[in-house]
Structures are given as C-alpha cells and as structure tokens.
Design a protein around this motif. Structure first.
Motif, PDB file in Angstrom:
ATOM      1  N   GLN A   1     -13.848  -5.250  -3.473  1.00  0.00           N
ATOM      2  CA  GLN A   1     -13.149  -3.967  -3.494  1.00  0.00           C
ATOM      3  C   GLN A   1     -11.714  -4.163  -2.968  1.00  0.00           C
ATOM      4  OE1 GLN A   1     -13.862  -1.037  -4.801  1.00  0.00           O
ATOM      5  NE2 GLN A   1     -11.931  -0.209  -4.026  1.00  0.00           N
ATOM      6  N   PRO A   2     -10.697  -3.835  -3.786  1.00  0.00           N
ATOM      7  CA  PRO A   2      -9.314  -4.063  -3.356  1.00  0.00           C
ATOM      8  C   PRO A   2      -8.929  -3.233  -2.138  1.00  0.00           C
ATOM      9  CG  PRO A   2      -9.436  -3.595  -5.705  1.00  0.00           C
ATOM     10  CD  PRO A   2     -10.783  -3.306  -5.142  1.00  0.00           C
ATOM     11  N   ARG A   3      -8.147  -3.854  -1.271  1.00  0.00           N
ATOM     12  CA  ARG A   3      -7.618  -3.160  -0.097  1.00  0.00           C
ATOM     13  C   ARG A   3      -6.143  -3.492   0.025  1.00  0.00           C
ATOM     14  NH1 ARG A   3      -9.981  -5.550   4.555  1.00  0.00           N
ATOM     15  NH2 ARG A   3     -10.912  -7.103   3.203  1.00  0.00           N
ATOM     16  N   ALA A   4      -5.383  -2.539   0.514  1.00  0.00           N
ATOM     17  CA  ALA A   4      -3.942  -2.755   0.664  1.00  0.00           C
ATOM     18  C   ALA A   4      -3.693  -3.979   1.536  1.00  0.00           C
ATOM     19  CB  ALA A   4      -3.294  -1.526   1.279  1.00  0.00           C
TER      20      ALA A   4
ATOM     21  N   GLU B   1      -6.799   2.093  -8.978  1.00  0.00           N
ATOM     22  CA  GLU B   1      -6.554   2.218  -7.535  1.00  0.00           C
ATOM     23  C   GLU B   1      -5.201   2.856  -7.298  1.00  0.00           C
ATOM     24  OE1 GLU B   1      -8.852   0.699  -5.526  1.00  0.00           O
ATOM     25  OE2 GLU B   1      -9.869  -0.158  -7.247  1.00  0.00           O
ATOM     26  N   PRO B   2      -4.940   4.009  -7.893  1.00  0.00           N
ATOM     27  CA  PRO B   2      -3.592   4.522  -7.704  1.00  0.00           C
ATOM     28  C   PRO B   2      -3.302   4.662  -6.218  1.00  0.00           C
ATOM     29  CG  PRO B   2      -4.977   6.120  -8.853  1.00  0.00           C
ATOM     30  CD  PRO B   2      -5.823   4.945  -8.541  1.00  0.00           C
ATOM     31  N   GLY B   3      -2.168   4.258  -5.822  1.00  0.00           N
ATOM     32  CA  GLY B   3      -1.835   4.305  -4.400  1.00  0.00           C
ATOM     33  C   GLY B   3      -0.503   3.627  -4.243  1.00  0.00           C
ATOM     34  N   ASP B   4       0.144   3.875  -3.122  1.00  0.00           N
ATOM     35  CA  ASP B   4       1.495   3.348  -3.044  1.00  0.00           C
ATOM     36  C   ASP B   4       1.534   1.840  -2.833  1.00  0.00           C
ATOM     37  OD1 ASP B   4       0.749   3.235  -0.465  1.00  0.00           O
ATOM     38  OD2 ASP B   4       2.338   4.542   0.322  1.00  0.00           O
ATOM     39  N   TRP B   5       0.372   1.209  -2.569  1.00  0.00           N
ATOM     40  CA  TRP B   5       0.400  -0.255  -2.462  1.00  0.00           C
ATOM     41  C   TRP B   5       0.385  -0.900  -3.841  1.00  0.00           C
ATOM     42  CZ3 TRP B   5      -3.592  -3.609  -3.985  1.00  0.00           C
ATOM     43  CH2 TRP B   5      -4.798  -2.997  -4.318  1.00  0.00           C
TER      44      TRP B   5
ATOM     45  N   ARG C   1       5.138  -1.358  -5.884  1.00  0.00           N
ATOM     46  CA  ARG C   1       5.217  -2.332  -4.793  1.00  0.00           C
ATOM     47  C   ARG C   1       4.745  -3.699  -5.273  1.00  0.00           C
ATOM     48  NH1 ARG C   1       4.649   1.221  -0.135  1.00  0.00           N
ATOM     49  NH2 ARG C   1       6.405   2.558  -0.583  1.00  0.00           N
ATOM     50  N   GLU C   2       5.001  -4.672  -4.460  1.00  0.00           N
ATOM     51  CA  GLU C   2       4.507  -6.000  -4.783  1.00  0.00           C
ATOM     52  C   GLU C   2       3.131  -6.177  -4.155  1.00  0.00           C
ATOM     53  OE1 GLU C   2       7.446  -9.245  -5.196  1.00  0.00           O
ATOM     54  OE2 GLU C   2       6.240 -10.183  -3.617  1.00  0.00           O
TER      55      GLU C   2
END
Ligand SMILES: N[C@H](CCC[C@H](N)C(=O)O)C(=O)O
Length: 302
Positions: free
Chosen positions: A53-56, A90-94, A98-99
C-alpha cells in the motif's frame, strides 16, 4: 473486481495489474496468456503493483514483465503509466505535481507528474553504463568483452555492423543507420536481440540523427518484439548518441508511435519526458479466468 487497467504510450501498451483490485496470480504462463493479442487482453507487458500500500515519502515498488513472461528490468513508458495509475488511485499532494519514487528490480526512479489531465510525466532514468560487463556483452570467442562497449564491431548474418551498447536497467544495443525503418528493425532486430554475444539478450535501437537535437528511432525489444515506441530505448539511444558526439544535452526522440524528450546532464543523468494515457479498465471474462486458473493449478502440480 478490476483485473487490469490498460495504458498506452506512443503505441507501446501495458496492463497495470493492481493486486488491491484482483487475485491475478503472476506466472510467466499467465502473463503470456493475458498479453496475447488474440487469446488474451493484449499488451507489450504487465506492470504489477503496487507491491505494498503506497505511503507518502516511501518508494512505491512494482514488478515489470515483458509479454513473453520474462522480467523487464525497467520500462520508461511503463513507469510513466504506473505514475498515472497512482495519481488516479491515490490522489493526494504527494502524487500530484510532486516528485515521488518508483522502485523496480533495476533500481529506483524519481517521477514527477507534470500534467495529470494531459498524461504528461517526467522520469529520472539514472546514469547509464557503457561498461561491457554491465550490458553484458561477450567477445566473438564467448569470453567477457572488456572495457567500454562503444563502437563495437558486431557481425550479424555475415553483415558487419558497428554498435554501441548501454545498460540503464535494461541492456540496449544502439545501431546508427542511414534509414531506420520497421522493415530493418524486423529483419535485424531479432538477430541482434538473441545474438550469442548477448547472454541476457538485448533491446535493439536503429537510430538516425536529424541535426543534433532530433533523432529518428526504430526499436526491437527483447521480450516483446517490434514496438512503436520505448522509453528506456529512447534514453539509451540518446545516451549513445551523446557518447558518440552526435547530440548535446537535449534530444527529441521520434519513433513511429510518437516522440519523447530526453535530456542528459553534464554528468550523464538522463531524464525522460513524455505522455501516456489510460485506454481501458476491465475484468477477465469467465472463460479467460478459467484458463488462468488452470495454469495456476498446473503450475502448483509441477
Ligand atoms: N523489453 C525491455 C524493456 C521494455 C521497456 C520499454 N517498453 C520502455 O518503454 O522502456 C527489456 O526487457 O529490457
């Protein structure tokens, strides 16, 4: 259940298979069937992930496969597609603007979504190696070729070529020619890709420069055959052209399916910018699912 998200970039197509949405069991046989353009969904390869599960702030790992079921170290087009998949999932500002980092078996790649709506993505493809041991490349006698694989004579079916080999997560062999064409790629590509001097096989690029900042390229991939475009190939060919003194730090690589922008910094770091788009979201019909289940059962019984 969503078994696949299909993407294409300049006609090079991959299926994102996201384990959070499907119980698809990865095996070379299952990959070949799903990628089969007549019996399956059809694709040049599969992007399987995210593996967790992706995490910032944490690299997002995925596995990449060619349509013949082999491992595909790193796909430039595939990484742009996978980045767009994450942006959608995973829309989100990360993710947006961003990179973040994608982790492949062949190393980490920083990616940046420049314009999610337009599918424009930039990927840091690393610093390639021209070392023959990294490609790897052998001599005519089958012993390791020592030194740099730049301007290497290679005999293919009695034809004498001069090639430059690059490793950038995948092996590549760049052949400068007067006139790249699908015909030439189809004729020489398979012979170079499986030449005995390349024990890991090689992707093959036929290139011609138009001035110093535009390149025309035709690609034959190990593991997928003739493709209308390839990101890793575009990067490899641009690095080879730079090494051969044919271009400077920026080159537009034109392939039959579309173009990519490649920049090479003074210390050799390669950045690729290009588009990709989602073309379908789907699930396997019962008949295909049954065939896949049989493959899994047969594999377990072996
Ligand atoms: N067939 C290749 C990789 C495919 C990469 C390509 N499709 C791209 O866009 O970079 C291999 O196994 O080395």
């Amino acid at each position: 259940m969503i078994d696949f998200f299909k993407y294409q970039a300049a006609g090079n197509d991959y299926l994102v298979i996201d384990p959070r949405h499907t119980d698809f069991a990865v095996s070379p046989e299952a990959i070949r069937l799903v990628c089969d353009r007549r019996r399956g969904v059809g694709a040049d390869g599969i992007l399987y992930g995210p593996l967790e599960q992706p995490r910032a702030g944490v690299p997002v790992a995925l596995s990449l496969y060619n349509s013949d079921g082999s491992d595909c170290g790193r796909s430039g087009n595939g990484l742009r597609m996978f980045a767009l998949h994450l942006a959608a999932q995973e829309p989100g500002d990360w993710v947006d603007g961003r990179e973040f980092t994608l982790r492949t078996a062949a190393g980490d790649c920083p990616v940046r979504i420049l314009d999610a709506a337009a599918g424009r993505v930039q990927v840091g493809m690393g610093r390639p190696s021209f070392d023959a041991a990294d490609v790897p490349l052998l001599t005519e006698d089958g012993t390791p070729y020592s030194g740099r694989a730049v301007r290497v004579p290679l005999t293919v079916d009695g034809e004498q070529l001069t090639v430059t080999c690059v490793y950038n997560g995948n092996p590549h062999t760049v052949v400068p020619v007067d006139q790249p064409s699908p015909h030439l790629a189809g004729r020489l590509g398979p012979k170079i890709a499986r030449h005995v001097r390349f024990p890991e096989a090689t992707n093959v690029q036929f290139m011609r420069m138009r001035g110093r900042d535009v390149m025309e390229l035709e690609v034959f991939e190990r593991g997928a055959g003739y493709v209308t475009a390839s990101g890793a190939s575009a990067c490899a060919a641009a690095s080879a052209a730079r090494e051969l003194g044919l271009c400077d730090g920026r080159v537009e690589v034109r392939m039959p399916g579309g173009s990519m922008e490649i920049t090479i910094s003074a210390d050799g770091w390669v950045t690729m910018t290009g588009d990709a788009e989602q073309v379908a979201v789907g699930s396997f019909a019962p008949a295909l699912r049954t065939r896949l289940d049989r493959l899994t059962t047969a594999r377990a019984a072996r």
